[in-house]
Design an enzyme around this catalytic site. Structure first.
Site, mmCIF file in Angstrom:
data_model
loop_
_atom_site.group_PDB
_atom_site.id
_atom_site.type_symbol
_atom_site.label_atom_id
_atom_site.label_comp_id
_atom_site.label_asym_id
_atom_site.label_seq_id
_atom_site.Cartn_x
_atom_site.Cartn_y
_atom_site.Cartn_z
ATOM 1 N N GLY A 4 -39.730 -59.444 23.248
ATOM 2 C CA GLY A 4 -38.512 -60.235 23.017
ATOM 3 C C GLY A 4 -38.824 -61.674 22.641
ATOM 4 O O GLY A 4 -38.013 -62.570 22.871
ATOM 5 N N ALA A 5 -39.990 -61.876 22.051
ATOM 6 C CA ALA A 5 -40.481 -63.243 21.795
ATOM 7 C C ALA A 5 -39.599 -64.038 20.831
ATOM 8 O O ALA A 5 -39.670 -65.263 20.801
ATOM 9 C CB ALA A 5 -41.911 -63.195 21.256
ATOM 10 N N LYS B 221 -39.497 -59.177 9.979
ATOM 11 C CA LYS B 221 -38.642 -60.344 10.230
ATOM 12 C C LYS B 221 -39.421 -61.635 9.995
ATOM 13 O O LYS B 221 -40.578 -61.753 10.421
ATOM 14 C CB LYS B 221 -38.152 -60.336 11.686
ATOM 15 C CG LYS B 221 -36.981 -59.404 11.941
ATOM 16 C CD LYS B 221 -36.438 -59.652 13.347
ATOM 17 C CE LYS B 221 -35.319 -58.691 13.701
ATOM 18 N NZ LYS B 221 -34.957 -58.768 15.130
ATOM 19 N N LYS C 113 -29.840 -54.560 35.921
ATOM 20 C CA LYS C 113 -31.158 -55.134 36.255
ATOM 21 C C LYS C 113 -31.669 -54.526 37.575
ATOM 22 O O LYS C 113 -32.858 -54.240 37.734
ATOM 23 C CB LYS C 113 -31.069 -56.655 36.354
ATOM 24 C CG LYS C 113 -30.834 -57.358 35.001
ATOM 25 C CD LYS C 113 -30.620 -58.867 35.184
ATOM 26 C CE LYS C 113 -30.123 -59.578 33.931
ATOM 27 N NZ LYS C 113 -31.116 -59.823 32.894
ATOM 28 N N GLY D 143 -36.259 -63.877 20.862
ATOM 29 C CA GLY D 143 -34.946 -64.116 21.463
ATOM 30 C C GLY D 143 -34.860 -65.494 22.102
ATOM 31 O O GLY D 143 -35.819 -66.276 22.058
ATOM 32 N N THR E 223 -34.464 -66.487 25.449
ATOM 33 C CA THR E 223 -35.365 -66.645 26.591
ATOM 34 C C THR E 223 -36.813 -66.428 26.159
ATOM 35 O O THR E 223 -37.713 -67.177 26.554
ATOM 36 C CB THR E 223 -34.971 -65.655 27.707
ATOM 37 O OG1 THR E 223 -33.672 -66.032 28.213
ATOM 38 C CG2 THR E 223 -35.969 -65.664 28.844
ATOM 39 N N GLY E 224 -37.020 -65.408 25.318
ATOM 40 C CA GLY E 224 -38.378 -65.083 24.879
ATOM 41 C C GLY E 224 -39.040 -66.235 24.124
ATOM 42 O O GLY E 224 -40.223 -66.507 24.307
#
Lengths: 326, 326
Positions: free
Chosen positions: A10-11, A42, A125, A13, A15-16
């Site tokens: 998720g780098a 991407k 979660k 995103g 938070t990522g």
């Protein structure tokens, strides 16, 4: 001893991105990122690859054993998967266990909230967290409270419209006095790097924070820093609860609608943060969390006032500016 | 400072009796017991009352506010409710919170097992534990592993038939090597008294133990102490799992049958203890438990060998000898 190898999912995103920046700045890890086959082209991924960051490619929804083979050699796995894909982490955790990874950081990175029908997102979660614990998988849970970046109302002058969302935080909730754990999104990664490097946090939950503020205090600070006056509209606790009920009904009618789901998340966040007053240090400690500020007294995160100054100086980026939810 | 007032629910049960004995022996509390209106005439209750123990009477299934009024003045509430009544603790916890009680000890007192579809009994306890945490109610969770009293097979001579159940532990599970946390039921109360007196255990989970033994080791010790030879029949892991599936099917067909329910509990205990190997110190610590033996090094519980000697000396009482499940 060679550097520990961290693999981040998720780098690209919100938070990522912060985590990636924090890990690189900390300079004690070999940092790699995990990308789905559909994301290899991407531009964000190509940029990271061009910077020399190793990219591993895996279909996280594919067979677990295929994923295991991609994970070999990794010491720490950090998941910053999107909010609506939490349950994809069930198979990921199984693969992480099979690959013998020494620490798994599931995608928490949110407010303090107990499981059990307060927040749908929190319960998803929790399903992942329970699965991790059933696997006896070494883990660290990290929560960060709510972001400064999503905690500001608009200023009458329009000066901060570039970085906020129309209508967001236009009202305060209850009496506006519930204290909340808040963190600058830009500091999340600096905390995460320290936390995952630290043996004391293994198999523990940790929360980090930059400031502990009520909505009234957030308004006060914005007024002081901007010199502008903010109108204050208060939504009663009963109305906050009614919004949760309404949003939940809409989701029941259309369970696969991602926007409707985010509507439930949003209403439940307000209820948990402002009416139940869950997102505060005393409750976090009661729930067993360690306080990252006590663990790393030498790291000083940005305070909200500093953030407000940056905001007025046009130094802040609007979250989700790549319009992730469209 | 005056003594803290402890109110115990389930004082005439197996675990409750041990807790009552332990609290009285510890001599640092004012001990009272909570009884349902239907139990006031029971000889066991009359005996306790005659000993000078104050009895409070409440319908634990009645209105919460009525229960609150019965709880006033209590500092610590310990629930040793029966295994099949776990969910009655939901309202009890709400009342305990409203009454301002400083510590609630829910009815755990069992083996280490993670929540999430491993054991139905554990998941019911988890529902209560989650409710407690949502209430921000001060608590201590205490688990004790499995009792020595339920861990012995019959001896060929019949010498210990007086204290065991026919067929119980007649087989070993898997390879018989899974280590398990075991405690003498008579020591449970001595541990509980120390744990609830201790500020370090507030809002924590604690496990206690007398010995950590595999089934093979239990058999070995019984052979050594008795001089008799035990046959060893091993049930494969696959068969243990199949028994869980079968027992679960029976319960699905007849959900209100208490005996069938206990059948599921029993099969799932075997699966959790011997196949998943959940009930061991390393896993307890991973799940966040404190070790009571580290907290109270001066208290020395009975070892299993000592228990075995008592068993042969006819000094042990068969659990559930009042036939609670009939």
């Amino acid at each position: 001893m060679s550097k520990q190898r961290v693999l981040l999912l998720g780098a690209t995103g919100e938070t990522g991105s912060s985590i990636l920046t924090g890990l690189l700045a900390f300079d004690k890890f070999e940092v790699e990122i995990l990308i789905r086959p559909s994301s290899t082209d991407k531009p964000e991924v190509e940029q990271l690859s061009a910077k020399g960051i190793r990219v591993r490619i895996a279909d996280i929804s594919g067979p677990v054993d295929d994923l295991v083979s991609v994970l070999l050699g990794v010491d720490i796995f950090i998941s910053a998967i999107s909010g609506t894909s939490q349950l994809a982490q069930m198979d990921i955790a199984t693969a992480v266990k099979k690959a013998g990874i020494k620490r798994f950081v599931p995608c928490c990175f949110a407010t303090i909230c107990p499981p059990g029908n307060v927040m749908l997102l929190r319960d998803e979660k929790e399903e992942v967290n329970q699965h991790i614990k059933k696997l006896f998988l070494p883990y660290t849970i990290i929560d960060v409270g709510y972001w400064y970046q999503l905690s500001c109302p608009r200023l009458p002058s329009g000066r901060i419209d570039y970085a906020t969302f129309p209508g967001m935080n236009a009202s305060l909730h209850g009496d506006g006095e519930a204290l909340n754990i808040l963190t600058d999104l830009r500091d999340v990664g600096h905390f995460v790097a320290r936390i995952v490097y630290d043996e004391r946090t293994l198999n523990k939950s940790v929360f980090c924070w930059g400031d502990i503020l009520s909505e009234n205090q957030v308004y006060n600070i914005l007024e002081e820093v901007s010199g502008e006056k903010l109108e204050r509209h208060y939504i009663s606790a009963a109305d906050v609860e009614a919004r949760v009920v309404h949003a939940t009904e809409l989701l029941r009618e259309d369970p696969s609608n991602a926007r409707t789901r985010v509507g439930v998340y949003s209403a439940q966040y307000d209820y948990s943060k402002y009416i139940r007053a869950d997102n505060r240090p005393e409750y976090a400690k009661y729930l067993g969390y360690l306080d990252a500020r006590e663990l790393y007294p030498n790291f000083v995160p940005k305070g909200f006032r500093e953030f407000a100054v940056d905001l007025l100086d046009k130094k802040v980026v609007r979250p989700y500016s790549s319009a992730r939810y469209n």
